[in-house]
Design a protein around this motif. Structure first.
Motif, PDB file in Angstrom:
ATOM      1  N   VAL A  76      41.186  43.693  50.372  1.00 12.24           N
ATOM      2  CA  VAL A  76      42.263  42.892  49.786  1.00 12.24           C
ATOM      3  C   VAL A  76      42.197  43.042  48.269  1.00 12.24           C
ATOM      4  O   VAL A  76      41.123  42.910  47.677  1.00 12.24           O
ATOM      5  CB  VAL A  76      42.108  41.404  50.161  1.00 12.24           C
ATOM      6  CG1 VAL A  76      43.208  40.563  49.511  1.00 12.24           C
ATOM      7  CG2 VAL A  76      42.117  41.227  51.674  1.00 12.24           C
ATOM      8  N   ARG A  77      43.348  43.316  47.649  1.00 12.81           N
ATOM      9  CA  ARG A  77      43.389  43.466  46.190  1.00 12.81           C
ATOM     10  C   ARG A  77      44.387  42.476  45.587  1.00 12.81           C
ATOM     11  O   ARG A  77      45.527  42.384  46.036  1.00 12.81           O
ATOM     12  CB  ARG A  77      43.786  44.899  45.803  1.00 12.81           C
ATOM     13  CG  ARG A  77      42.810  45.948  46.308  1.00 12.81           C
ATOM     14  CD  ARG A  77      43.211  47.348  45.862  1.00 12.81           C
ATOM     15  NE  ARG A  77      42.373  48.359  46.471  1.00 12.81           N
ATOM     16  CZ  ARG A  77      41.186  48.719  46.013  1.00 12.81           C
ATOM     17  NH1 ARG A  77      40.723  48.180  44.895  1.00 12.81           N
ATOM     18  NH2 ARG A  77      40.485  49.652  46.639  1.00 12.81           N
ATOM     19  N   LEU A  78      43.926  41.755  44.586  1.00 10.94           N
ATOM     20  CA  LEU A  78      44.758  40.791  43.878  1.00 10.94           C
ATOM     21  C   LEU A  78      44.443  40.869  42.391  1.00 10.94           C
ATOM     22  O   LEU A  78      43.357  41.304  42.003  1.00 10.94           O
ATOM     23  CB  LEU A  78      44.470  39.360  44.371  1.00 10.94           C
ATOM     24  CG  LEU A  78      44.878  39.010  45.807  1.00 10.94           C
ATOM     25  CD1 LEU A  78      44.096  37.798  46.282  1.00 10.94           C
ATOM     26  CD2 LEU A  78      46.366  38.751  45.877  1.00 10.94           C
ATOM     27  N   SER A  79      45.366  40.428  41.577  1.00 10.32           N
ATOM     28  CA  SER A  79      45.084  40.355  40.137  1.00 10.32           C
ATOM     29  C   SER A  79      45.868  39.191  39.551  1.00 10.32           C
ATOM     30  O   SER A  79      46.899  38.780  40.092  1.00 10.32           O
ATOM     31  CB  SER A  79      45.446  41.658  39.416  1.00 10.32           C
ATOM     32  OG  SER A  79      46.845  41.881  39.465  1.00 10.32           O
ATOM     33  N   GLY A  80      45.359  38.679  38.449  1.00 12.78           N
ATOM     34  CA  GLY A  80      46.049  37.579  37.795  1.00 12.78           C
ATOM     35  C   GLY A  80      45.224  37.012  36.666  1.00 12.78           C
ATOM     36  O   GLY A  80      44.079  37.411  36.426  1.00 12.78           O
ATOM     37  N   GLU A 127      40.919  41.599  37.931  1.00 12.67           N
ATOM     38  CA  GLU A 127      41.219  42.221  39.227  1.00 12.67           C
ATOM     39  C   GLU A 127      40.237  41.658  40.244  1.00 12.67           C
ATOM     40  O   GLU A 127      39.025  41.601  39.996  1.00 12.67           O
ATOM     41  CB  GLU A 127      41.057  43.739  39.141  1.00 12.67           C
ATOM     42  CG  GLU A 127      41.924  44.409  38.083  1.00 12.67           C
ATOM     43  CD  GLU A 127      43.399  44.363  38.431  1.00 12.67           C
ATOM     44  OE1 GLU A 127      43.715  44.386  39.644  1.00 12.67           O
ATOM     45  OE2 GLU A 127      44.226  44.300  37.499  1.00 12.67           O
ATOM     46  N   LEU A 128      40.757  41.279  41.401  1.00  2.92           N
ATOM     47  CA  LEU A 128      39.935  40.712  42.467  1.00  2.92           C
ATOM     48  C   LEU A 128      40.034  41.613  43.691  1.00  2.92           C
ATOM     49  O   LEU A 128      41.132  41.945  44.142  1.00  2.92           O
ATOM     50  CB  LEU A 128      40.426  39.306  42.810  1.00  2.92           C
ATOM     51  CG  LEU A 128      39.495  38.416  43.631  1.00  2.92           C
ATOM     52  CD1 LEU A 128      38.349  37.924  42.751  1.00  2.92           C
ATOM     53  CD2 LEU A 128      40.263  37.237  44.200  1.00  2.92           C
ATOM     54  N   VAL A 129      38.892  42.031  44.207  1.00  2.00           N
ATOM     55  CA  VAL A 129      38.844  42.884  45.394  1.00  2.00           C
ATOM     56  C   VAL A 129      37.963  42.196  46.429  1.00  2.00           C
ATOM     57  O   VAL A 129      36.793  41.902  46.162  1.00  2.00           O
ATOM     58  CB  VAL A 129      38.277  44.284  45.069  1.00  2.00           C
ATOM     59  CG1 VAL A 129      38.206  45.133  46.333  1.00  2.00           C
ATOM     60  CG2 VAL A 129      39.114  44.968  43.998  1.00  2.00           C
ATOM     61  N   VAL A 184      33.287  39.611  47.231  1.00  2.00           N
ATOM     62  CA  VAL A 184      34.413  39.397  46.331  1.00  2.00           C
ATOM     63  C   VAL A 184      34.071  39.984  44.972  1.00  2.00           C
ATOM     64  O   VAL A 184      33.261  39.422  44.232  1.00  2.00           O
ATOM     65  CB  VAL A 184      34.736  37.895  46.198  1.00  2.00           C
ATOM     66  CG1 VAL A 184      35.957  37.698  45.303  1.00  2.00           C
ATOM     67  CG2 VAL A 184      34.963  37.267  47.566  1.00  2.00           C
ATOM     68  N   LEU A 185      34.651  41.129  44.657  1.00  2.00           N
ATOM     69  CA  LEU A 185      34.411  41.778  43.369  1.00  2.00           C
ATOM     70  C   LEU A 185      35.441  41.280  42.373  1.00  2.00           C
ATOM     71  O   LEU A 185      36.649  41.306  42.639  1.00  2.00           O
ATOM     72  CB  LEU A 185      34.512  43.301  43.501  1.00  2.00           C
ATOM     73  CG  LEU A 185      33.343  44.032  44.182  1.00  2.00           C
ATOM     74  CD1 LEU A 185      33.249  43.679  45.668  1.00  2.00           C
ATOM     75  CD2 LEU A 185      33.499  45.539  44.021  1.00  2.00           C
ATOM     76  N   CYS A 186      34.978  40.831  41.214  1.00  2.79           N
ATOM     77  CA  CYS A 186      35.877  40.300  40.200  1.00  2.79           C
ATOM     78  C   CYS A 186      35.582  40.977  38.869  1.00  2.79           C
ATOM     79  O   CYS A 186      34.421  41.069  38.457  1.00  2.79           O
ATOM     80  CB  CYS A 186      35.714  38.790  40.069  1.00  2.79           C
ATOM     81  SG  CYS A 186      36.994  37.995  39.071  1.00  2.79           S
TER      82      CYS A 186
END
Length: 307
Positions: free
Chosen positions: A19-23, A33-35, A105-107
């Motif tokens: 799952v990839r998210l950013s904000g 970036e959150l993976v 959870v990679l941040c």
């Protein structure tokens, strides 16, 4: 599922795909970036600072109430090497409501992105990726007797579910704010994870406009906006469209409570009653529940979190 306090077993689960998210971070104002990556059953939820150098172990911060170091307007975890991750509560709530027990959870920064200020976007992204249910199981947190914490006029109690309830979890949350739009609010939710999700997942974090400048002088709320928080002035809600749901304020406090308690890494199988909860009180209760599970005497515990 939460209906058997003794030996209440649940399936372990992780994300099926990355799952990839950013904000932006609510307090730092930094874009990250959150993976979210799948993890084997038993590994738990682990945050990994991808922006830091050094061995992965030194940059890994397990979701654990023992690692809570700050609770001022968000929950901060710090490992023994000084690596920290902040504002983890909404993502942890999403994991709790989806039954995710294991994930890496990679941040790329010090703070989990706030997204829209609720757990909604985290849940949607994880659901798109899919959930892999493991043949392994975990035992729900089901205290044998009441476990309570107090902080001034704020208090919280975790206790066995009432007999015959048939629910997985019972939440009873009350808040009180000196603002006419909020005032005294209470919500009682009884059901399974889906019930909890429907009631609180979309509820956004909130603040008063008069507090924003002071927060920014303290180095907080630098990424806050009407896009990721409910903001109240003297006249009421400033956000276009107003509130998403009735009593959104207390629903968000229930969301935070679920997320902070999921630092235990296990689903809840009990009744939680919380009066004026916040991250300090929430994480105090998580620590008390962890101690109860270890058979420690509650009165001897250093429960206070750093505010």
């Amino acid at each position: 599922m939460f209906d058997e306090p003794a030996n209440d077993m649940r399936a372990a689960a992780t994300v099926r795909e990355i799952v990839r998210l950013s904000g932006v971070g609510l307090h730092t104002g930094e874009v990250a970036e959150l993976v979210i990556e799948p993890a084997p059953a038993g590994d738990g939820i682990r945050f990994i600072r991808s922006d830091l150098e050094g061995p992965v172990a030194d940059r890994t911060i397990p979701a654990d109430p023992a690692l809570v170091t700050k609770t001022q307007l968000g929950t901060v975890l710090t490992n023994a090497n000084g690596a920290s991750i902040s504002t983890v509560e909404h993502l942890m709530a999403a994991f709790a409501m989806l039954g995710i027990t294991d994930a890496d959870v990679l941040c790329s920064g010090p703070e989990v992105p706030i997204l829209d200020g609720s757990a909604k976007d985290f849940i949607a992204a994880i659901q798109r990726a899919g959930i892999h249910v493991s043949p392994h199981t975990v035992e729900a947190v089901a205290p044998k007797e009441a476990v309570s914490v107090e902080l001034g006029d704020c208090w919280a109690v975790a206790e066995p579910l009432p007999e015959g309830t048939g629910a997985e979890l019972l939440l009873d949350v009350t808040i009180e704010f000196d603002h006419p739009t909020i005032g005294l609010q209470r919500i009682v939710i009884e059901g399974d994870r889906d019930t909890i999700m429907k009631e609180v997942a979309e509820a956004r974090t909130f603040t008063l406009l008069e507090h924003v400048e002071a927060l920014r002088e303290m180095g907080l709320a630098r990424g806050g906006s009407l896009e990721n928080a409910i903001v109240l002035n003297a006249a009421g809600v400033m956000n276009e469209g107003g509130l998403r749901m009735e009593r959104e304020f207390v629903r968000h406090k229930a969301l935070d409570l679920v997320g902070d308690l999921y630092l235990l890494g296990l689903p809840l199988g009990c009744k939680i009653t919380a009066h004026k909860p916040g991250h300090t009180l929430n994480t105090m209760l998580a620590k008390a529940l962890a101690a109860e599970a270890r058979g420690e005497v509650q009165e001897d515990l250093p429960l206070a979190a750093t505010a």
